[in-house]
Design a protein around this motif. Structure first.
Motif, PDB file in Angstrom:
ATOM      1  N   ILE A  77       0.860  -1.228   0.210  1.00 28.05           N
ATOM      2  CA  ILE A  77       0.020   0.045  -0.069  1.00 28.05           C
ATOM      3  C   ILE A  77       0.950   1.434   0.011  1.00 28.05           C
ATOM      4  CG2 ILE A  77      -2.008   1.308   1.108  1.00 28.05           C
ATOM      5  CD1 ILE A  77      -2.438  -1.383   2.670  1.00 28.05           C
ATOM      6  N   SER A  86       0.940   5.322  -0.001  1.00 25.43           N
ATOM      7  CA  SER A  86       0.255   6.600   0.164  1.00 25.43           C
ATOM      8  C   SER A  86       0.344   7.630  -1.311  1.00 25.43           C
ATOM      9  CB  SER A  86       0.842   7.375   1.350  1.00 25.43           C
ATOM     10  OG  SER A  86       1.978   8.195   1.129  1.00 25.43           O
ATOM     11  N   LEU A 102      -0.260  -1.168   7.585  1.00 23.17           N
ATOM     12  CA  LEU A 102      -1.688  -1.164   8.054  1.00 23.17           C
ATOM     13  C   LEU A 102      -2.144  -2.746   8.146  1.00 23.17           C
ATOM     14  CD1 LEU A 102      -3.503   1.764   6.114  1.00 23.17           C
ATOM     15  CD2 LEU A 102      -2.421   1.666   8.449  1.00 23.17           C
ATOM     16  N   HIS A 103      -1.522  -3.515   7.268  1.00 21.27           N
ATOM     17  CA  HIS A 103      -2.058  -4.968   7.151  1.00 21.27           C
ATOM     18  C   HIS A 103      -1.909  -5.662   8.418  1.00 21.27           C
ATOM     19  CE1 HIS A 103      -2.861  -5.334   2.923  1.00 21.27           C
ATOM     20  NE2 HIS A 103      -1.828  -4.965   2.590  1.00 21.27           N
ATOM     21  N   TYR A 159      -8.975  -2.587  10.380  1.00 25.67           N
ATOM     22  CA  TYR A 159      -8.307  -2.475   9.163  1.00 25.67           C
ATOM     23  C   TYR A 159      -8.989  -1.689   8.214  1.00 25.67           C
ATOM     24  CZ  TYR A 159      -6.503  -3.694   4.677  1.00 25.67           C
ATOM     25  OH  TYR A 159      -5.824  -3.678   3.582  1.00 25.67           O
ATOM     26  N   LYS A 160     -10.121  -1.912   7.979  1.00 30.96           N
ATOM     27  CA  LYS A 160     -11.335  -1.470   6.877  1.00 30.96           C
ATOM     28  C   LYS A 160     -11.482   0.018   7.149  1.00 30.96           C
ATOM     29  CE  LYS A 160     -13.522  -5.656   5.966  1.00 30.96           C
ATOM     30  NZ  LYS A 160     -14.943  -6.258   6.360  1.00 30.96           N
ATOM     31  N   VAL A 213      -8.059   1.909   6.200  1.00 27.68           N
ATOM     32  CA  VAL A 213      -7.909   1.968   5.084  1.00 27.68           C
ATOM     33  C   VAL A 213      -8.933   3.059   4.571  1.00 27.68           C
ATOM     34  CG1 VAL A 213      -8.415   1.042   2.632  1.00 27.68           C
ATOM     35  CG2 VAL A 213      -7.209  -0.195   4.286  1.00 27.68           C
ATOM     36  N   GLN A 214     -10.062   3.014   4.598  1.00 26.55           N
ATOM     37  CA  GLN A 214     -11.029   4.077   4.418  1.00 26.55           C
ATOM     38  C   GLN A 214     -10.675   5.475   4.807  1.00 26.55           C
ATOM     39  OE1 GLN A 214     -14.102   3.622   2.515  1.00 26.55           O
ATOM     40  NE2 GLN A 214     -13.649   5.720   2.310  1.00 26.55           N
ATOM     41  N   GLU A 260      -7.982   6.841   2.559  1.00 32.94           N
ATOM     42  CA  GLU A 260      -8.357   7.411   1.536  1.00 32.94           C
ATOM     43  C   GLU A 260      -9.185   8.632   1.438  1.00 32.94           C
ATOM     44  OE1 GLU A 260     -11.114   4.501  -0.114  1.00 32.94           O
ATOM     45  OE2 GLU A 260      -9.525   2.727  -0.617  1.00 32.94           O
TER      46      GLU A 260
END
Length: 334
Positions: free
Chosen positions: A69, A71, A92-93, A151-152, A155-156, A159
């Motif tokens: 991932i 940035s 983040l994983h 985690y979700k 990630v959100q 973004e």
């Protein structure tokens, strides 16, 4: 006698290439050496070779590939002057390791000096204040609870909001924005994430508390595995401010536990190393007269520099430094 293994808790790190894998190998061996009772996990990306993964699996209980991932935040990374840190979002994983109930993340450029399993008594998100801005935490060491939901959400959030420094530290501090004020028990002691140049920034405190340090962090672009070896000696660049004792310990672990297994790097610098010892830069020669007064309390010029007691008008004057540089460039001796 090894301690009983705690299967549902783990120390976790990340490597995105073979270079950082060297740091991860030394980190793993440092954890084994202090006899941690927790599992060791490393997340790797496609940038880590098959041979290196095999070597990592001999130290870590779990080697798990994750997607990279980035940035892609060039503006903030330029401000930070560390463009390579964009891929640290891959960290983040670690929240996806749901087979563990609690974990401690350690950057691959950290080194464990003493057993620190007590960190697992802390809650998410526990971390050490950053030395540059103590209202933020340094993301090189932190306690967390794996969770697909978290985690979700991260990630959100990445973004939607991004990161104020382009890397994971800026993102995580924005996400856990109440860290500074919510619960003081989540503020870990500096002993769990000591900047390796602490002896240069506050020598008296280092002399008082240094023996109690549990985790040292080799911050900055110059990592231990990037040092130059010449004629069996590890050359310490003049710009390096890493503690020599900690650097030497890193290299001792590397030479005894990692280097002998790097057969697949026969042609690389890693395999050419002899039993190395640190070699400090050559001191600046001067033409200062013997009767020139010396500032009181100087045990050595190195200690003087560490204390900030720099003799700009005498031994450490620009003219003397320039004279030494000119002699090196022109191949002459004074």
């Amino acid at each position: 006698m090894e301690p009983k293994k705690v299967e549902d808790e783990a120390f976790v790190t990340l490597a995105t290439d073979d270079s950082y894998s060297l740091g991860a190998l030394v980190l793993g061996h440092s954890l084994r050496k202090v006899q941690t009772s927790r599992s060791l996990v490393i997340l790797v990306t496609v940038g880590v070779s098959a041979d290196m993964r095999s070597l990592l699996s001999s130290v870590y209980d779990l080697v798990e590939e994750v997607g990279e991932i980035d940035s892609k935040d060039e503006v903030n990374l330029t401000v930070l002057t560390r463009p390579e840190l964009g891929v640290t979002f891959t960290k983040l994983h670690c929240w996806r390791l749901s087979q563990f109930k609690k974990c401690v993340f350690l950057d691959a450029d950290t080194l464990v000096l003493q057993n620190c399993d007590e960190l697992f008594n802390r809650e998410e998100l526990s971390a050490v204040p950053d030395v540059g801005w103590p209202d933020c935490f340094n993301s090189g060491v932190f306690v967390f609870r794996p969770s697909d939901e978290t985690y979700k959400a991260l990630v959100q959030f990445a973004e939607d909001k991004g990161s104020f420094d382009g890397g994971d530290q800026g993102l995580l501090n924005l996400f856990f924005q109440d860290w500074a004020t919510k619960d003081i028990s989540q503020h870990l002691s500096f002993l769990y994430n000591m900047n390796s140049n602490a002896s240069y920034t506050y020598l008296p405190a280092f002399q008082q508390f240094g023996k109690d340090v549990k985790i040292v962090h080799f911050l900055g672009e110059l990592k231990p595995w990037k040092y130059i070896v010449s004629e069996g000696k590890l050359m310490k660049p003049s710009e390096s401010q890493h503690s020599e004792d900690h650097l030497q310990y890193w290299w001792d672990l590397y030479m005894s536990h990692v280097e002998p297994h790097l057969q697949f790097y026969q042609d690389a610098p890693y395999h050419e190393l002899a039993k190395v010892r640190l070699e400090s830069p050559e001191p600046v020669e001067t033409s200062v007269s013997q009767d020139q007064p010396v500032a009181p309390g100087f045990i050595s010029r190195q200690e003087a520099w560490e204390k900030g007691e720099i003799d700009y008008l005498g031994v450490d004057s620009f003219e003397n430094i320039r004279r030494k540089l000119d002699s090196k460039i022109n191949g002459t001796t004074e």
